[in-house]
Motif scaffolding. Structure first.
Motif, PDB file in Angstrom:
ATOM      1  N   UNK A 183      -2.429  16.772  -1.516  1.00  0.00           N
ATOM      2  CA  UNK A 183      -3.084  15.525  -1.331  1.00  0.00           C
ATOM      3  C   UNK A 183      -2.287  14.280  -1.036  1.00  0.00           C
ATOM      4  N   UNK A 184      -3.059  13.368  -0.341  1.00  0.00           N
ATOM      5  CA  UNK A 184      -2.471  12.150  -0.034  1.00  0.00           C
ATOM      6  C   UNK A 184      -3.068  11.009  -1.076  1.00  0.00           C
ATOM      7  N   UNK A 185      -2.394  10.387  -1.897  1.00  0.00           N
ATOM      8  CA  UNK A 185      -3.125   9.183  -2.741  1.00  0.00           C
ATOM      9  C   UNK A 185      -2.635   7.941  -2.080  1.00  0.00           C
ATOM     10  N   UNK A 186      -3.585   6.889  -1.993  1.00  0.00           N
ATOM     11  CA  UNK A 186      -3.314   5.760  -1.402  1.00  0.00           C
ATOM     12  C   UNK A 186      -3.739   4.824  -2.729  1.00  0.00           C
ATOM     13  N   UNK A 225       1.021  -1.403   0.073  1.00  0.00           N
ATOM     14  CA  UNK A 225      -0.156   0.009   0.109  1.00  0.00           C
ATOM     15  C   UNK A 225       0.907   1.253  -0.066  1.00  0.00           C
ATOM     16  N   UNK A 226       0.686   2.043  -1.029  1.00  0.00           N
ATOM     17  CA  UNK A 226       1.643   3.013  -1.211  1.00  0.00           C
ATOM     18  C   UNK A 226       0.840   4.524  -0.937  1.00  0.00           C
ATOM     19  N   UNK A 227       1.668   5.238   0.157  1.00  0.00           N
ATOM     20  CA  UNK A 227       0.985   6.553   0.116  1.00  0.00           C
ATOM     21  C   UNK A 227       1.951   7.730  -0.476  1.00  0.00           C
ATOM     22  N   UNK A 228       1.183   8.197  -1.207  1.00  0.00           N
ATOM     23  CA  UNK A 228       1.725   9.351  -2.077  1.00  0.00           C
ATOM     24  C   UNK A 228       1.305  10.951  -1.796  1.00  0.00           C
ATOM     25  N   UNK A 229       2.202  11.575  -1.428  1.00  0.00           N
ATOM     26  CA  UNK A 229       1.680  13.033  -1.225  1.00  0.00           C
ATOM     27  C   UNK A 229       2.161  13.980  -2.379  1.00  0.00           C
ATOM     28  N   UNK A 230       1.215  14.492  -2.818  1.00  0.00           N
ATOM     29  CA  UNK A 230       1.544  15.289  -3.893  1.00  0.00           C
ATOM     30  C   UNK A 230       0.750  16.727  -3.982  1.00  0.00           C
ATOM     31  N   UNK A 259       7.227  -4.928  -7.447  1.00  0.00           N
ATOM     32  CA  UNK A 259       8.062  -5.018  -8.660  1.00  0.00           C
ATOM     33  C   UNK A 259       7.915  -3.964  -9.508  1.00  0.00           C
ATOM     34  N   UNK A 260       6.807  -3.447  -9.581  1.00  0.00           N
ATOM     35  CA  UNK A 260       6.499  -2.200 -10.317  1.00  0.00           C
ATOM     36  C   UNK A 260       7.258  -0.602  -9.713  1.00  0.00           C
ATOM     37  N   UNK A 261       7.284  -0.696  -8.590  1.00  0.00           N
ATOM     38  CA  UNK A 261       7.769   0.357  -7.783  1.00  0.00           C
ATOM     39  C   UNK A 261       9.559   0.302  -7.772  1.00  0.00           C
ATOM     40  N   UNK A 262       9.920  -0.867  -7.712  1.00  0.00           N
ATOM     41  CA  UNK A 262      11.407  -1.008  -7.639  1.00  0.00           C
ATOM     42  C   UNK A 262      12.353  -0.363  -8.645  1.00  0.00           C
ATOM     43  N   UNK A 300       9.063  17.526  -8.692  1.00  0.00           N
ATOM     44  CA  UNK A 300      10.046  17.319  -7.475  1.00  0.00           C
ATOM     45  C   UNK A 300       9.202  17.350  -5.901  1.00  0.00           C
ATOM     46  N   UNK A 301       7.808  17.658  -6.181  1.00  0.00           N
ATOM     47  CA  UNK A 301       7.497  17.804  -4.661  1.00  0.00           C
ATOM     48  C   UNK A 301       6.807  16.491  -4.319  1.00  0.00           C
ATOM     49  N   UNK A 302       6.486  15.503  -5.139  1.00  0.00           N
ATOM     50  CA  UNK A 302       5.887  14.293  -4.872  1.00  0.00           C
ATOM     51  C   UNK A 302       6.775  13.527  -3.887  1.00  0.00           C
ATOM     52  N   UNK A 303       6.088  12.956  -2.863  1.00  0.00           N
ATOM     53  CA  UNK A 303       7.120  11.903  -2.087  1.00  0.00           C
ATOM     54  C   UNK A 303       6.032  10.794  -1.599  1.00  0.00           C
ATOM     55  N   UNK A 304       6.656   9.534  -1.202  1.00  0.00           N
ATOM     56  CA  UNK A 304       5.793   8.349  -1.085  1.00  0.00           C
ATOM     57  C   UNK A 304       6.371   7.637   0.027  1.00  0.00           C
ATOM     58  N   UNK A 305       5.652   6.746   0.520  1.00  0.00           N
ATOM     59  CA  UNK A 305       6.038   5.765   1.517  1.00  0.00           C
ATOM     60  C   UNK A 305       5.232   4.442   1.258  1.00  0.00           C
ATOM     61  N   UNK A 306       5.732   3.536   1.648  1.00  0.00           N
ATOM     62  CA  UNK A 306       4.849   2.015   1.442  1.00  0.00           C
ATOM     63  C   UNK A 306       5.158   1.305   2.886  1.00  0.00           C
TER      64      UNK A 306
END
Lengths: 391, 602
Positions: free
Chosen positions: B445-448, B410-415, B454-457, B470-476
């Motif tokens: 916004x936080x997108x989940x 589950x990826x949380x993406x802040x954009x 494998x698609x992320x790495x 450059x402003x987007x960050x993510x965490x999983x």
């Protein structure tokens, strides 16, 4: 024409004289040359003659080569003075089998030709490179196709022996256009012609342009096609490929370079000039202003000097000698000149390369020489001779 | 200063921050204000001790430093335990946090909260730590503290008035931060009368002194000269030197409850020091194991091989040395037809992998070849057993198994709100399943999404960055395994299967991926004297094919008297380059080709 009067002497010395100035610097050029910015040419020639007094007095060279830069960038009177003084110092007019001067079309005129002929130059080598206006412009050359034609006509009229330089494999070059260029130059009946594949040397404007994507990189298939086409066309016109990029009418090899390819001694004077004398390699200071300053202060313009070990000397002997596509390397002469026997040092590699059909080599024969296919893969061949544990 | 402090005068804290939010600068400022570092001797960013960290501007290895500061006439010992700032390093963050009672949540006052900062702050709050929000870079004209206070409330449920505003650059507000550390973070708990118990939270190898162990004291007292016992490793050593980082190591006679310091025992056996282990006394009443650290879960795997096969043992030694202060690396020997003997290595993420590769080459002096990274897969065999594989080469024959499960996270993406479109598109392309969308503030916004790991790495993070200016960050979070229609894409070079180039991918994309890999190989494998067919196949079915044409020309056009030495050196360089290549059958493949396969810019 006819056969040559004399043969090169294995123990003779060649003289190279470097004149570094040009009207402008060509994009592909990695020689020690500089676009002239108004400095005194007389001062450079004065410094050159001082170096000559110190290093080549009474030399009696068997060949002389004035290279550059553009030697004919000098005005006629300065060329006369240079040749006169140089002859006084080393006596080349009597000793030299061949005295070549390089020239570029924009500076070739009757006045200069007469001056250098009178001064003892008997061979002119003209940098034509292309007869296509767009190609010349892309290379940043300063002459037009017509100026190139006029220069060839003048050379044909005044010189018993002259040569033309051409470059092929301009990106996307149409082989037919290249064939027509070469045919037109051959029509002037030069005794010798050099056809170089455009190469991307480190540090040149062209290489930088290519690396930033503003110049299409070379296409290896096109290069190979043009290399072969060039050989066939020259051969059909009666010129033999005696070196990777050099062709001549029978007995009209460039003797000065032929000596270097056989690792005979040569001595170079002028900014950045290289020498190879009795096993010692020497390079002069490259920048003309620094070169002049050292000489004016009574110093030796030496930049670096080295004495490579026997294995390196043998490798370099192969590196140069294998370029001679007809005569190759003589085992006996290599032994005499380097003290090492290539058949002992490189036996496995030579046998292997022979089996692959890249060289003609036979332990019983004196000659080691590339096959036509091997000529195209010479760098690959040479790498086999390098020690695998080097560095 | 070699005295000891009672626990009530000790504060152990760390700093949670996103890359470039100013953590190292803040740490430097602390060192300066507390007099730990002479201004003139200070090299910028004292805490980042590895070259690599300075170059990349990120802190990879947690480090520790002890400061003393006087507040209301009382002198306090403040132990700053540094944490790494990149998305890959949640595990190390956790290690650092376990040695502390509180954390500063450092937020760039202009950029706001980042996905990973949220994750790390959550980690700290889960451990009942005090979290003090600190807004840095308040000197910037575009600082927007009010909006970030909204984000603080919406994402972490932290009181908007708890935030301290400062500028590590100008020094404004720094003493307020130090005061808050003393006032809000509790002193360490521990019993000086119990047997010795200390947590190993880090270690590094010193060529001359053996392994330097980083300790957080919990109970009892450690004296210079004591004989100690590592509970987990079951090893005994003499405490030859103990001390604190001030920030240079300063020897002490004792380490007491709550203190942070180091231990040198001339330890040469790398396996005796395990980060997370507990140190107690050798004789007398021994303590029990502290709550150990959770084992790291490496989610990116690749093969690492020495370029020179004679370097295999050196590579093993270098990996062991790295493992010592980066316990999250996992490695096991493996062999490959194409690459010989090497190691299958597990990493926390792609950046982690890249850093390990560079450290092996830089610190270990070993040239290595690295295979395409992969995630772990669960293969459900016909008999119902589960086989976990870490490389495409381990995948059994298709008739032997019923399905393959892949890790999904589950990826949380802040954009920024204006980037929602492109990021939604990116996630869809990468087989993502949309979960939800939450507005944190007017502009962010936080997108989940649920996405296959494998698609992320590969280059997902880069794409995210470029898609958001450059402003987007993510965490999983931790992955779970789901069935996927996955196949092994085999790559054949001159008819020989190159396991090092093969990959597992989704069946629908196997042809596209196969073509892309061949295109890359076409570009990276130099021509040989013979033609080299390249094929991409799934099972026996060829999905794509290409040919590398034979090299029929390799000759220097110009070579005259003045050039001899230079031309010789050029040839030597070319030959040297060939030595760095790996053979697949009779084809020499440069390392660049193995690496190029990683990038999926198709």
């Amino acid at each position: 024409m006819g056969t040559r009067r004399k043969k090169l002497n294995e123990n003779g010395v060649g003289l190279y004289v470097h004149l570094p100035f040009c009207k402008s610097k060509c994009r592909y050029c990695d020689f020690n040359s500089y676009a002239w910015t108004g400095q005194s040419l007389q001062s450079y020639v004065d410094a050159l003659l001082i170096e000559a007094e110190q290093r080549i007095k009474g030399l009696k060279p068997q060949t002389v080569f004035f290279g550059g830069g553009t030697p004919t960038f000098l005005p006629a009177d300065l060329l006369s003075q240079l040749l006169e003084e140089l002859n006084r110092i080393c006596g080349f007019r009597a000793s030299s089998l061949e005295t070549t001067m390089e020239a570029n079309p924009e500076s070739v005129n009757e006045e200069r030709i007469l001056a250098i002929l009178a001064g003892g130059v008997n061979r002119l080598s003209i940098g034509i490179q292309s007869l296509q206006a767009d190609v010349l412009e892309a290379y940043d050359r300063v002459h037009s196709p017509d100026q190139a034609r006029q220069a060839l006509a003048l050379a044909q009229q005044h010189f018993q022996n002259f040569s033309a330089d051409l470059i092929f494999a301009f990106p996307g070059q149409d082989p037919e256009r290249w064939r027509l260029d070469l045919a037109e130059v051959l029509n002037f009946a030069p005794n010798h012609i050099s056809c170089y594949e455009l190469s991307y040397e480190p540090g040149t404007a062209l290489t930088r342009l290519r690396d930033v994507g503003r110049w299409n990189a070379e296409d290896p298939d096109l290069c190979e096609y043009l290399f072969k086409q060039t050989g066939e066309q020259c051969s059909a016109a009666g010129y033999q490929r005696y070196e990777i990029s050099n062709f001549c009418q029978p007995d009209h090899q460039c003797l000065h370079n032929l000596a270097a390819w056989q690792s005979f001694d040569f001595i170079g004077i002028g900014a950045g000039a290289a020498s190879s004398m009795a096993g010692t390699r020497r390079h002069n200071i490259e920048r003309p202003d620094a070169y002049q300053a050292v000489i004016e202060n009574g110093g030796d313009p030496l930049s670096r000097e080295e004495r490579p070990n026997a294995e390196t000397v043998l490798f370099e002997h192969m590196l140069m000698g294998m370029r001679l596509t007809q005569q190759g390397v003589s085992r006996q002469r290599a032994k005499r000149q380097t003290g090492l026997d290539p058949w002992q040092e490189y036996r496995d590699q030579l046998v292997d390369l022979g089996q692959q059909g890249l060289i003609h080599a036979d332990g019983d024969l004196d000659q080691i020489c590339v096959t036509p296919r091997g000529a195209l893969l010479l760098d690959h061949i040479l790498m086999q001779f390098l020690p695998s544990a080097s560095v | 200063m070699t005295k000891n402090f009672p626990p009530e005068r000790i504060r152990n804290f760390s700093i949670i921050a996103h890359i470039d939010h100013g953590k190292s600068t803040l740490a430097d400022r602390f060192l300066e204000i507390t007099g730990a570092v002479d201004m003139r001797k200070k090299q910028a960013q004292m805490l980042d001790s590895m070259d690599l960290e300075r170059e990349r501007g990120i802190t990879i290895k947690a480090a520790a430093v002890s400061l003393t500061h006087v507040i209301n006439g009382e002198e306090y010992l403040l132990n700053l335990i540094d944490t790494p700032g990149h998305v890959d390093f949640a595990y190390e963050v956790e290690k650092s946090l376990q040695a502390c009672e509180g954390a500063l949540l450092l937020i760039d006052a202009a950029q706001g909260i980042q996905a990973q900062t949220v994750a790390n702050a959550m980690l700290a709050m889960d451990q009942d730590m005090v979290v003090i929000p600190v807004f840095n870079k308040m000197d910037l004209p575009h600082a927007r503290p009010d909006e970030i206070k909204d984000e603080l409330e919406n994402t972490l449920l932290l009181d908007r008035d708890s935030a301290i505003e400062c500028s590590a650059k100008t020094g404004a507000g720094i003493t307020d931060v130090l005061e808050a550390i003393v006032e809000q973070i509790g002193p360490p708990e521990g019993d000086p009368n119990k047997p010795l118990r200390a947590l190993i939270f880090d270690a590094k190898y010193d060529e001359y002194r053996g392994i330097v162990v980083y300790l957080r004291m919990v109970d009892g007292k450690l004296n210079k000269g004591d004989w100690i016992h590592m509970i987990g490793a079951e090893a005994d050593y003499e405490a030859i030197e103990i001390g604190k980082f001030m920030p240079k190591p300063v020897p002490h006679q004792h380490l007491c409850v709550g203190e942070v310091g180091y231990l040198i025992s001339n330890i040469k056996r790398l396996e005796d020091v395990r980060v997370g282990d507990t140190v107690t006394v050798m004789k007398g009443q021994r303590a029990e194991l502290l709550v150990g650290y959770r084992e790291p879960q490496p989610m990116v795997w690749c093969g690492i091989y020495p370029t020179n096969s004679g370097d295999f043992e050196n590579l093993r030694a270098a990996l062991k040395a790295l493992k010592l202060n980066d316990s999250s690396i996992i490695f096991d020997p493996e062999s490959s037809d194409a690459l010989g003997f090497g190691f299958r290595c597990g990493f926390l993420g792609l950046l982690h992998m890249e850093i390990v590769q560079e450290r092996l080459e830089r610190e270990g002096g070993i040239d290595i070849v690295q295979t395409a990274p992969t995630v772990p897969y669960e293969v459900i065999m016909n008999d119902g057993t589960i086989k976990v594989i870490h490389s495409p080469g381990e995948l059994p024959d298709p008739v032997m198994f019923t399905e393959i499960r892949e890790p999904v996270v589950t990826v949380h993406i802040l954009v920024p709100t204006e980037s929602i479109g492109p990021i939604m598109k990116l996630c869809t392309e990468r087989r993502g399943v949309f979960m939800r969308q939450e507005h944190l503030s007017a502009s962010r916004v936080m997108l989940t999404w649920d996405m296959p790991l494998s698609e992320i790495i590969y280059d997902f993070y880069d794409r995210l960055k470029s898609g958001t200016k450059g402003y987007g960050t993510m965490n999983f979070d931790e992955p779970h395994f789901e069935v996927g229609n996955l196949v092994k894409l085999r790559i054949l070079v001159n008819g020989i299967e190159a396991d090092a180039l093969s990959l597992i991918c989704h069946a629908d994309s196997s042809q596209r991926r196969g073509r892309a890999v061949l295109q890359k190989l076409l570009k990276e494998i130099p021509r040989h004297q013979f033609q080299i067919p390249l094929q991409a196949a799934v099972g026996g079915k060829i999905m794509a094919r290409e040919n590398i044409r034979a090299l029929s020309k390799n000759v220097t056009a110009k070579c005259y008297g003045g050039d001899i030495t230079r031309k010789r050196k050029l040839l030597e360089k070319q030959k040297e380059g060939k030595k760095r290549m790996k053979s697949i059958g009779n084809v020499e493949v440069p390392q660049k080709a193995f690496l190029a396969v990683l990038a999926t810019d198709d």
